[in-house]
Structure formats: C-alpha cells, structure tokens
Design an enzyme around this catalytic site. Structure first.
Site, PDB file in Angstrom:
ATOM      1  N   LEU A  72       0.831  -1.202   0.000  1.00 32.42           N
ATOM      2  CA  LEU A  72       0.000   0.000   0.000  1.00 32.42           C
ATOM      3  C   LEU A  72       0.863   1.248   0.000  1.00 32.42           C
ATOM      4  O   LEU A  72       0.507   2.268  -0.614  1.00 32.42           O
ATOM      5  CB  LEU A  72      -0.938   0.002   1.202  1.00 32.42           C
ATOM      6  CG  LEU A  72      -1.894   1.203   1.224  1.00 32.42           C
ATOM      7  CD1 LEU A  72      -2.867   1.147   0.057  1.00 32.42           C
ATOM      8  CD2 LEU A  72      -2.640   1.292   2.540  1.00 32.42           C
ATOM      9  N   TYR A  73       1.999   1.200   0.687  1.00 31.96           N
ATOM     10  CA  TYR A  73       2.932   2.333   0.649  1.00 31.96           C
ATOM     11  C   TYR A  73       3.260   2.681  -0.794  1.00 31.96           C
ATOM     12  O   TYR A  73       3.158   3.849  -1.204  1.00 31.96           O
ATOM     13  CB  TYR A  73       4.207   1.991   1.422  1.00 31.96           C
ATOM     14  CG  TYR A  73       5.356   2.926   1.137  1.00 31.96           C
ATOM     15  CD1 TYR A  73       5.297   4.262   1.523  1.00 31.96           C
ATOM     16  CD2 TYR A  73       6.497   2.485   0.474  1.00 31.96           C
ATOM     17  CE1 TYR A  73       6.349   5.140   1.245  1.00 31.96           C
ATOM     18  CE2 TYR A  73       7.549   3.349   0.202  1.00 31.96           C
ATOM     19  CZ  TYR A  73       7.465   4.667   0.580  1.00 31.96           C
ATOM     20  OH  TYR A  73       8.504   5.522   0.302  1.00 31.96           O
ATOM     21  N   ALA A  74       3.669   1.693  -1.574  1.00 34.63           N
ATOM     22  CA  ALA A  74       4.008   1.932  -2.977  1.00 34.63           C
ATOM     23  C   ALA A  74       2.794   2.422  -3.758  1.00 34.63           C
ATOM     24  O   ALA A  74       2.913   3.290  -4.631  1.00 34.63           O
ATOM     25  CB  ALA A  74       4.575   0.662  -3.600  1.00 34.63           C
TER      26      ALA A  74
ATOM     27  N   THR B 274       0.305   4.226  -2.673  1.00 38.02           N
ATOM     28  CA  THR B 274       0.032   5.644  -2.407  1.00 38.02           C
ATOM     29  C   THR B 274       1.011   6.541  -3.149  1.00 38.02           C
ATOM     30  O   THR B 274       0.648   7.634  -3.594  1.00 38.02           O
ATOM     31  CB  THR B 274       0.089   5.959  -0.898  1.00 38.02           C
ATOM     32  OG1 THR B 274       1.390   5.677  -0.378  1.00 38.02           O
ATOM     33  CG2 THR B 274      -0.960   5.175  -0.130  1.00 38.02           C
TER      34      THR B 274
END
Length: 336
Positions: free
Chosen positions: A152-154, A156
């Site tokens: 999810l970091y990537a 966003t």
C-alpha cells in the site's frame, strides 16, 4: 532571499535537503508534524540543528490541516516546494493502512492545491522505487513499468504520480516526481535496515536477514539523493517534445510533468551490505536468516540515464564508504 518550502523537514531526507539548501543561500520553511512513527527525539535533534540557522523557519503542522498550510503559504510565499513528507515503510503499511492514505494521499492533495493557488514555479515530490513492484526488467526505467506495486505504501506513491500528472495537465504546474532507491546514510530512520543492523551488531543481537540474503538493492547514499533533488529542483518540468499519445511515455507528458529515478545504478547483494556493516563496526554479525516478507521485492536497480542527461549528475558513493559514514555517525550520536 529566495524562499523554498520543504515538507518532511524533520525526516531523514528532508533534514539533509534543508541543510543543503540553507548552505546554498535559501530561506527554508520546514514543515513537519513530528509524528511519533519512530522516536521523536531523533527528529527533535535534527530540528535543533536546523533551527540554529537564522534562515530556517520551522512550521510544526500536519499536511492534512489544509487551512494551516494555506496560511503558511500566505505568510512565506515560497517560490518552490520540495515535498518529502510521507508515512514511510513498506511493512508498516500492512498494519496501519489508513495512516498512508491520510499522510500520503490527502497530504499530497494539500500540496497540489497550495501550488495551484500560489503559482509555485516548481514542485518536486518524493516517489519511490517500490512503485516498480512486480517489474523484473532490469535496470528499472521510468519509461516503462511502475504499474504493479505490491504494498500500500508503494500504491500511495503511485497515486501521487497520477495526481501530480492531473494537476500538471489541468493547471500547468511544473511537477517532477523522484523515485528514490534504498536511501541510507547518517541520521537514517530507526526502521531502516542499516540502522537496525548496526544497532544489533554493536549490541550483540542477531540480525534478521530476509529471504536468506537472496535480495539485491540499489543502495543510494543520502548525499547523492540530496544532490539529485537540488539539481532537479533547478529545472522545472516542461512538456515533453514529440510526446506521442499512441505510444505514451509514462515518464513525461504534454503537461509539464517528469518522473526520474535517483539510484546508485549499482545493484548490491544484501549480504555484501551486511559485510560492509560488519567491517565498519569491527564486529561480526549474528546472522538470522528469515523468509521473504510480504510487500518486499527481490531486486532493485535504477536506470539513471535521464537524471544524468538532465543534470549532469550520477550518484556514485560506494556502499562501503556510505556505510562507514553512517556507522561513524551512529557511534558519535549514541556515544557507542
């Protein structure tokens, strides 16, 4: 004196960027909420150094507080924005996904709106090599791929790139995204591998090495990252010449929008990294080999030809030199 806004100024990369800009003669407005994701004492130590400079103005506010950010823009009218504030960390995004949407998506929208309202001449924003996700064609190029993030970091950060393109297209705001590759160096975050490995080795604790060490990273020293950021900031994004909608290049556009990689362009085996830390510490690690972790990728390797063409600069610091600089800083800061 010219004014520039740096978000994430208490963070690892933001702190170093602020120091460089101050040395270059800018008045720097540093925005940071000093979130408790990791030890705030480290952030406060960075800010203490920055606040000792009369040309640094600290703004301790959150990017989600849009009204406060707009008031800051009114007060200082920065010519440029370097947006580095984010909720970082691949693994933590599995535990606290909402924090990533709040900080990385909502927060970035605030920056885009600020740039729109106050006619900022250039916005440089941090993306990440993690957007390449499942891509396997090495070296990783911004002219292809980046559409299959696996955390999810990537995701966003990929969303930031899409949001930036829409604002560049609609409002002709020059926006440049920089995909950083495994940044390391003095003042690094405690959740980063180098920090954790060094701490464990010096304290005689085991070092967790994921995927049994069968991983490759394009480790990039912080000074090289800063050099790339500062040089790109001096070159506002412009529409790409000859851009073809039938074969669209994702790194450029008819809008004033660009995507660059910043990496050392030297893939390094994880075990070589551990060897370098051992050598700098003068202590052999207790190695605890672990399976692959969710969200991790097997390899990164940056194609930085565009960066070199645009700025005349290629990162070049060796892992051995960079690791030693970090360990020297760690020993001094923690009196080890």
């Amino acid at each position: 004196m010219r004014t520039l806004l740096v978000t994430g100024s208490a963070g690892f990369i933001g702190f170093h960027v602020c120091q460089r800009l101050l040395a270059d003669g800018w008045h720097v407005v540093g925005l940071d909420s000093v979130s408790p994701y990791y030890d705030p004492a480290l952030k406060e130590a960075r800010l203490k150094i920055l606040n000792a400079n009369n040309h640094f103005t600290e703004a301790r506010i959150s990017l989600e507080d849009r009204e406060a950010v707009m008031e800051l823009m009114v007060a200082h009218r920065p010519e440029r924005i370097i947006h580095l504030a984010a909720q970082p960390g691949v693994r933590y995004s599995l535990e606290a996904p909402q924090a990533y949407v709040d900080a990385n998506v909502t927060g970035f929208l605030t920056i885009l709106e600020a740039a729109r309202r106050f006619e900022v001449e250039h916005v440089v924003f941090a993306s990440t090599s993690s957007v390449y996700g499942l891509d396997g064609a090495m070296p990783l190029s911004p002219h292809r791929g980046g559409n299959h993030p696996i955390s999810l970091y990537a995701a966003t950060k990929k969303a930031n790139e899409a949001m930036a393109h829409s604002y560049a297209h609609l409002f002709r705001i020059p926006l440049t995204g920089l995909r950083f590759f495994t940044v390391y160096g003095p003042w690094a975050r405690p959740d980063m591998a180098l920090y954790k490995f060094t701490s464990a080795i010096l304290e005689g604790r085991p070092v967790d090495i994921y995927n049994h060490g069968e991983m490759v990273r394009d480790f990039t020293y912080i000074d090289d990252i800063v050099e790339g950021i500062v040089r790109i900031a001096d070159k506002p994004a412009a529409p790409g010449e000859g851009w073809d909608a039938d074969t669209p290049d994702p790194a450029t556009s008819t809008a004033p929008y660009r995507i660059f990689n910043i990496g050392n362009s030297e893939p390094v085996q994880l075990l070589r990294y551990v060897d370098a830390i051992e050598a700098a510490c003068g202590v052999e690690a207790i190695r605890n080999y672990m399976p692959m972790q969710p969200g991790d990728v097997l390899a990164t390797w940056a194609d930085v030809d565009d960066l070199a063409e645009a700025t005349g600069f290629r990162p070049k610091t060796s892992v051995e030199d960079g690791v030693k600089a970090f360990v020297d800083w760690y020993r001094d800061f923690y009196k080890v």
